[in-house]
Design an enzyme around this catalytic site. Sequence first.
Site, PDB file in Angstrom:
ATOM      1  N   CYS A 323       0.801  -1.233   0.000  1.00  0.00           N
ATOM      2  CA  CYS A 323       0.000   0.000   0.000  1.00  0.00           C
ATOM      3  C   CYS A 323       0.831   1.279   0.000  1.00  0.00           C
ATOM      4  CB  CYS A 323      -0.990   0.045   1.154  1.00  0.00           C
ATOM      5  SG  CYS A 323      -1.255  -1.480   2.028  1.00  0.00           S
ATOM      6  N   ARG A 352       6.568 -11.482   5.444  1.00  0.00           N
ATOM      7  CA  ARG A 352       6.038 -11.449   6.820  1.00  0.00           C
ATOM      8  C   ARG A 352       6.748 -12.526   7.612  1.00  0.00           C
ATOM      9  NH1 ARG A 352       0.204 -10.139   5.563  1.00  0.00           N
ATOM     10  NH2 ARG A 352       0.496  -8.397   4.099  1.00  0.00           N
ATOM     11  N   GLN A 370       1.276 -10.937  -3.566  1.00  0.00           N
ATOM     12  CA  GLN A 370      -0.161 -10.686  -3.530  1.00  0.00           C
ATOM     13  C   GLN A 370      -0.668 -10.275  -4.908  1.00  0.00           C
ATOM     14  OE1 GLN A 370      -0.001  -7.594  -0.479  1.00  0.00           O
ATOM     15  NE2 GLN A 370      -1.140  -8.954   0.875  1.00  0.00           N
ATOM     16  N   ASP A 372      -2.276  -7.864  -5.733  1.00  0.00           N
ATOM     17  CA  ASP A 372      -2.672  -6.665  -4.996  1.00  0.00           C
ATOM     18  C   ASP A 372      -3.128  -5.536  -5.920  1.00  0.00           C
ATOM     19  OD1 ASP A 372      -3.115  -5.402  -2.657  1.00  0.00           O
ATOM     20  OD2 ASP A 372      -1.021  -5.103  -2.110  1.00  0.00           O
ATOM     21  N   HIS A 374      -4.667  -1.196  -5.383  1.00  0.00           N
ATOM     22  CA  HIS A 374      -5.224  -0.137  -4.540  1.00  0.00           C
ATOM     23  C   HIS A 374      -6.015   0.812  -5.405  1.00  0.00           C
ATOM     24  CE1 HIS A 374      -2.040  -1.829  -2.022  1.00  0.00           C
ATOM     25  NE2 HIS A 374      -2.945  -1.639  -1.078  1.00  0.00           N
ATOM     26  N   LYS A 457     -14.888  -4.652   5.344  1.00  0.00           N
ATOM     27  CA  LYS A 457     -14.167  -5.502   4.395  1.00  0.00           C
ATOM     28  C   LYS A 457     -15.014  -6.695   3.975  1.00  0.00           C
ATOM     29  CE  LYS A 457     -12.166  -8.493   7.874  1.00  0.00           C
ATOM     30  NZ  LYS A 457     -11.004  -9.183   8.390  1.00  0.00           N
ATOM     31  N   HIS A 503      -8.241  -1.485  -0.636  1.00  0.00           N
ATOM     32  CA  HIS A 503      -7.182  -2.474  -0.845  1.00  0.00           C
ATOM     33  C   HIS A 503      -7.885  -3.732  -1.320  1.00  0.00           C
ATOM     34  CE1 HIS A 503      -4.578  -0.425   2.312  1.00  0.00           C
ATOM     35  NE2 HIS A 503      -5.777  -0.051   2.706  1.00  0.00           N
TER      36      HIS A 503
END
Length: 633
Positions: A323, A352, A370, A372, A374, A457, A503
């Site tokens: 992000c 992580r 990911q 991912d 945004h 979410k 996200h």
Amino acid sequence: MTPLEELRHSGSHILATAILRLFPDAKLDIGPPTDTGFYYDIDLDHKLTAEDLVRIEAEMKKIADENQPFIRKEVSREEAAEIIKSRGQERYKLGRLADIPEGEKISFYQNGEFMDLCAGTHVRYTSKLKAFKLLSIAGAYHRGDERNKQLQRIYGTAFPTKDELAQHLERLEQAKLRDHRKLGKDLKLFVIDDDVGQGLILWTPAGSVIRQELQNFISEELRKQGYQQVFTPHIGKLSLYKTSGHFPYYKESQFTPLVENESLAKILHEGCSCAEMVARLDAVSGHFRSEINRRTGRDSIQEDRVKPDDLLLDGFLLKPMNCPHHIKIFASQPRSYRDLPVRLAEFGTVYRWEQSGELNGMTRVRGFTQDDAHLFCTEEQVGAEVQGCLSLVKIVLTTLGMADYRVRVGLRDPDSNKYTGDPANWDKAEAACRSAAQTLGVPFAEEPGEAAFYGPKIDFVVRDVIGREWQLGTVQVDYNLPIRFDLSYVGADNQPHRPVMIHRAPFGSMERFCGVLIEHFGGDFPVWLAPEQVRLVPVSDKAFDYGRSLLAQLKAAGARASFDEHSDKLGAKIRRAEIEKIPYTLVLGPKEAETQSVSVRSRARGDEGAAPFAGFLDRLSTEIRIRALPQKR
Ligand SMILES: [Zn+2]
Ligand SMILES: [Zn+2]
């Protein structure tokens, strides 16, 4: 307890009874029911084997046949301690007794000669346990803490009927065959190497094909939806994550920051201790603190984290999230309401720190990519954008034959005031998530209190072909990061406005998603995903020229094909292609060469007989283009 839990928990007691008959020295810890069965943790010097499991199970059968009643007995704390000691079980049970809060009832359950500290409840007689099985032995730390002794955990399961037990065991057998760790190895899809590090996936050429095809597919859909692709580095300055709040608050689940050589040399020269270094990395300047606190309108960064500028140390973090990088791309130029929504997508790799005991093949790892993106949009656009995210999920899951999925909508806890952002906007965003979920036409559950403090979410849970559920990724509305990074766009009124961020990584990560897909397909991938799509198998070397010409045509058409020129027998070649789960094997002999045909064997339909090669090539190209699922006979 539900009746099924009662039955299974009674299984735990009967298991413990059998263990003490066979191993009187065993020290018992706890034996609760689980979602799929029960276990008991025991401390025993003898390392239990598969043969021991058979003996224990036979003894359990005897105890069930003895038809012992389960009898509850309430006692005082002192009496309880006496009973535990008289049975030589003080090592763990006294600690478990101490866990029971003052004022709560303390009870034992007795069956035959066995007695266990237990709140209950239980079935009435041991004979109720008719359909059960011991499954496995695993190591388990006392109280789940690595610093404690590792005990032996015996897993078992029980069902009300023999049929249900048989079905469950069949599913377990299926799950074992489909285990992505086993298939990943057999089909050479990925490797984990201790020299590289546990939890770090090495994608082999075959596995990389699957990942690349999936990424291409998802990227195509994203382009249709107006996403823009970006690339960002794997690290970022610590100050970036101090602004976002990801550091130091989630420090426990991140890799330690990197400090570059020059700063490191300087602080070593100053004789700075490790503890001081950590404190300096965590610290912020007074200016930074007041700026973030001004933006958030509260004491987000506390006074005790402030240090004088010359004591601050900035490092880099292996990025735990994509992000902040995407936010910096958004913020790199002035934005007007006409530019919104801005949709930035990246297959972004993040790191992580997971405990080693939590790691599992591709599904729990320490580095992952990911899917991912945004989205930066106006308040009014949130609903349509959430909707767009969900329709993408629907397309992808449907194409993969995973039509059986559900969503969970995480909403505010109505009684809490921990949430960032304007309550009226929250209402709108929650309504948007709810109605987006509704239009999917799949089951969904609203979960009050499951929202993050910064926005509602949606999570996705898919059910695979053998009925197991897998949690995939999320779509998350965020009012917080735009504030922390002081993002704005110019509205139609010519005034600055705050964008809302969404996200979304609906499939979680490529690692996890591929792991799930390996199990879902049991390694039999649809032809568009299969690392090798076609294997050409000559009957004899007389068909070599023909085979090579077909191989060239397949490759020219973009298919992933190979020609088996090994010198072993035809049967062995066909078998090899089967073991490798190649969707199509084409057998070539002199007759086929003469007529420009092939004998088709497919994984899904078996021996399909002879067909003109041109026709086969057409069919293959169509299946790849439309991303067809294997059509079983
Ligand atoms: Zn019990
Ligand atoms: Zn994000």
